[in-house]
Design a protein around this motif. Sequence first.
Motif: not given
Length: 232
Positions: A161-178, A200-210
Amino acid sequence: KNDKTIVGRFGTDVFVMAIFDPCGSDTIQNVYKSIRLRLKRPFVLSNGDEIFVSMTTGVASYPDAGDTGFIVLQNAEVCVYEAKDKCRSGIRYFDSELLNRFLQNFSMEQRLHDAIEMKSFMLYFQPQFSTKTGKLRGCEALIRWQDTEGNFISPAEFIPLAERSGGIIAIGNWVLNEAMMTYLRWRNQLGFSGIISINISAIQMKKENFVSNVLGIIRRLNIDPGDIELEI
């Protein structure tokens, strides 16, 4: 447009067709097949270019799908979302089970949005042992979500659901930092010398600033990059 059919454009790529008293060649299925047959051929633009158009269709009927035109239209849109989710260029007919599932997903999406804003997640850590030595080699960080009612929501439910809505980016960044901050505490306070594995979500990894984000956390916390494993 004829006596039984009205077609209107509701948005850039959204069209609505109202068929009154469908029968014979005007049945939903016949109309759908006719349109699909036409879309198999390309449309030729004024400059000679050819384009193909796909179609995703949702069907809702009065009075089963609602007692007003507005509700019927809303439920037809729900069917479109379902058809897009399952297979693009498909057709989906309304039923109560579909609506209930849509409302449940919508409710979860709203709760997930609030959880992302409040960072209402936690990390569990699963130990990893070496099959060669039998010794602990590190831990894998696993995200968990406990909603405001105390219920644990499975990652198998909220991650897609987070991947479809785009929320996975914020979640993924939180997981990395935490996860890296937890690793740092273990290293400094407990002398932990293993690795930390982070999903790591593949969607997150594809971001230019990952890459720059990951390196930024590593440098800020002064962590050896060799102690971090990323799993897609």
